[in-house]
Write an enzyme that holds these catalytic residues in place. Structure first.
Site, PDB file in Angstrom:
ATOM      1  N   HIS A 191       0.860  -1.181   0.000  1.00 28.22           N
ATOM      2  CA  HIS A 191       0.000   0.000   0.000  1.00 28.22           C
ATOM      3  C   HIS A 191       0.896   1.230   0.000  1.00 28.22           C
ATOM      4  O   HIS A 191       1.991   1.216   0.568  1.00 28.22           O
ATOM      5  CB  HIS A 191      -0.863  -0.040   1.261  1.00 28.22           C
ATOM      6  CG  HIS A 191      -1.960   0.964   1.328  1.00 28.22           C
ATOM      7  ND1 HIS A 191      -1.728   2.296   1.584  1.00 28.22           N
ATOM      8  CD2 HIS A 191      -3.312   0.829   1.204  1.00 28.22           C
ATOM      9  CE1 HIS A 191      -2.871   2.944   1.614  1.00 28.22           C
ATOM     10  NE2 HIS A 191      -3.861   2.083   1.380  1.00 28.22           N
ATOM     11  N   ASP A 242       2.644  -3.600   8.267  1.00 36.25           N
ATOM     12  CA  ASP A 242       1.331  -3.013   8.012  1.00 36.25           C
ATOM     13  C   ASP A 242       0.304  -4.084   8.360  1.00 36.25           C
ATOM     14  O   ASP A 242       0.121  -5.052   7.622  1.00 36.25           O
ATOM     15  CB  ASP A 242       1.232  -2.610   6.535  1.00 36.25           C
ATOM     16  CG  ASP A 242      -0.157  -2.159   6.127  1.00 36.25           C
ATOM     17  OD1 ASP A 242      -1.078  -2.173   6.966  1.00 36.25           O
ATOM     18  OD2 ASP A 242      -0.334  -1.805   4.940  1.00 36.25           O
ATOM     19  N   GLN A 270      -4.919  -5.035   7.513  1.00 30.61           N
ATOM     20  CA  GLN A 270      -5.848  -6.041   7.006  1.00 30.61           C
ATOM     21  C   GLN A 270      -5.739  -7.361   7.751  1.00 30.61           C
ATOM     22  O   GLN A 270      -6.385  -8.337   7.365  1.00 30.61           O
ATOM     23  CB  GLN A 270      -5.600  -6.272   5.508  1.00 30.61           C
ATOM     24  CG  GLN A 270      -5.757  -5.032   4.643  1.00 30.61           C
ATOM     25  CD  GLN A 270      -7.188  -4.501   4.600  1.00 30.61           C
ATOM     26  OE1 GLN A 270      -8.132  -5.190   4.998  1.00 30.61           O
ATOM     27  NE2 GLN A 270      -7.355  -3.284   4.116  1.00 30.61           N
ATOM     28  N   LYS A 288     -11.072   0.136  10.257  1.00 33.47           N
ATOM     29  CA  LYS A 288     -11.149  -1.124   9.532  1.00 33.47           C
ATOM     30  C   LYS A 288     -11.545  -2.282  10.443  1.00 33.47           C
ATOM     31  O   LYS A 288     -11.650  -3.415   9.986  1.00 33.47           O
ATOM     32  CB  LYS A 288      -9.807  -1.424   8.853  1.00 33.47           C
ATOM     33  CG  LYS A 288      -9.432  -0.416   7.768  1.00 33.47           C
ATOM     34  CD  LYS A 288      -8.159  -0.816   7.061  1.00 33.47           C
ATOM     35  CE  LYS A 288      -7.675   0.248   6.088  1.00 33.47           C
ATOM     36  NZ  LYS A 288      -8.584   0.468   4.953  1.00 33.47           N
ATOM     37  N   CYS A 340      -4.675   2.181  -3.638  1.00 29.97           N
ATOM     38  CA  CYS A 340      -3.421   2.744  -3.122  1.00 29.97           C
ATOM     39  C   CYS A 340      -2.256   1.786  -3.321  1.00 29.97           C
ATOM     40  O   CYS A 340      -1.391   1.644  -2.442  1.00 29.97           O
ATOM     41  CB  CYS A 340      -3.556   3.140  -1.655  1.00 29.97           C
ATOM     42  SG  CYS A 340      -4.762   4.449  -1.372  1.00 29.97           S
TER      43      CYS A 340
END
Length: 417
Positions: A129, A206, A209, A232, A372
């Protein structure tokens, strides 16, 4: 009673009562919020709202308790200590806090272990991303370090062998996503950490998710830093979290400075508090933090093992739905392989934005665009994809609604089989 993933959990989210018949398959962008999260923030604002960490009044004390209680909940949720969770604006901000801190250290303003210079290397994957790419581009430009990229294949996937080929003794940082927001690849985090430690590099994860969808214990994974966002994971916008090992956070220069982050200030210099306060200059997103804690309460009540099991089923159903539609191509791991509960799709002969509009007209909410991740889409050979993504409230009926709508796209746009 604890909510059960799927139709049972769906009843907790007011969006679905307000939009009957809508298949909301855009959770990877922003999840819906349950009533309990909305109510927690409302009650705090109405009854307990006050400045935190300022003054000695009872009101301040009660607000500070709620603020720090939320931090404790979030920390426990990801296997961290309370001092290892820093409130940020969002996950993008959290990643920037690390990169900017390293830039300051490289300029001589902090601990030398974070300093980079000519010849040092920062490793990222081509699937990242932009939030986990651009900060490292900037850090390389500021310090003279070199940005090194792990390549991806035609399906958008990178491998440990590909990582090993680019890591050298000059590698100082390896930044990567736990779960790709485009391909759904679940990264072998422990293996990456082992490779990084072998050359003395820091790992930056990251986790946007993964934390909302999988049981995640950041300390057990061994990463040095990680970032994730409330919006999220059934929480509010405007707040995220930076995880860092306590000894690293205490040494990392703060990216932003000002009130609340300091111990002693003179006209010539300032000394900073330990983590997390050293990174939380100025007035924080207090009510959002309280709601973040409530979101963690909700997901904990469901149970992350149950969430993960539910989403494995939904993820495979999404992949199979795409595979069943002629002219539709699934990005990332194929149906049957391990993948997150999202499916990015290329429909031959139809632009992703047109696909998304067609689906939206049929009550299916998805995300279109490059997500992104422009460099990854260049490898895929398209400007954009259409992404369907699931959450704790997603049902198999929604997946079927998605499949039925997707199967009509090429006919509607007059594209021959």
């Amino acid at each position: 009673m604890a909510p059960i993933p799927g139709a049972s959990a769906r009843a907790d989210f007011p969006f679905f009562a307000a939009h009957p018949g809508t298949a909301y398959l855009d959770t990877a962008a922003t999840s819906q919020r349950p009533d309990s999260v909305i109510e927690a923030e409302r009650v705090f604002v109405r009854s307990d709202y006050a400045a935190v960490h300022r003054g000695s009044s009872m009101a301040t004390g009660e607000a500070t308790w709620a603020f720090e209680d939320a931090r404790e909940k979030v920390a426990r949720f990801v296997g961290a200590g309370e001092r290892e969770i820093v409130w940020t604006q969002n996950a993008t901000d959290a990643l920037n806090v690390v990169a900017l801190g390293m830039a300051d250290a490289s300029a001589g303003l902090g601990d030398a272990r974070f300093a980079l210079g000519q010849g040092d290397e920062i490793v990222v994957t081509a699937a990242e991303h932009h939030a986990n790419l651009i900060p490292w581009q900037r850090l390389a430009a500021k310090t003279g370090a070199r940005l090194v990229v792990v390549p991806v294949d035609a399906a958008g996937l990178w491998t440990l062998d590909g990582l090993r080929e680019v890591v050298t003794p000059r590698t100082r940082v390896i930044a990567f996503a736990h779960v790709s927001n485009v391909t759904g690849l679940i990264a072998p985090v422990v293996d990456v950490v082992e490779i990084a430690r072998g050359v003395g590099a820091l790992t930056v994860l990251d986790a946007c998710q993964s934390v909302p969808h999988l049981p995640v214990d950041l300390a057990a994974l061994g990463v040095d830093f990680a970032a994730f966002s409330a919006h999220k994971m059934a929480g509010p916008t405007g707040i995220g979290a930076l995880y860092g090992r306590a000894e690293l956070l205490d040494a990392l220069p703060p990216a932003r400075t000002g009130g609340s982050a300091i111990t002693v200030v003179t006209l010539e210099a300032a000394e900073f508090l330990p983590s997390p306060q050293r990174f939380e200059a100025g007035t924080q997103a207090v009510s959002q933090a309280v709601a973040f804690g409530a979101a963690v309460d909700y997901l904990s009540a469901v149970g992350m093992a149950a969430v993960a099991a539910h989403e494995r089923e939904i993820g495979q159903a999404l992949a199979e739905a795409v595979a069943a539609v002629p002219g539709a191509r699934l990005v990332g791991p194929p149906a049957g392989a391990e993948r997150a509960a999202l499916a990015s799709v290329i429909v031959d002969g139809v632009h992703a934005h047109d696909v998304g509009q067609f689906l939206d007209d049929r009550g299916v909410t998805v995300r279109t665009g490059h997500h992104c991740a422009q460099p990854l889409h260049r490898v895929l050979g398209v400007a954009a994809t259409t992404r369907a993504s699931a959450g704790v409230y997603t049902t198999l009926d929604e997946v079927e609604q998605f499949r039925e709508a997707l199967s009509g796209v090429r006919t509607f746009f007059g594209v021959s089989a």
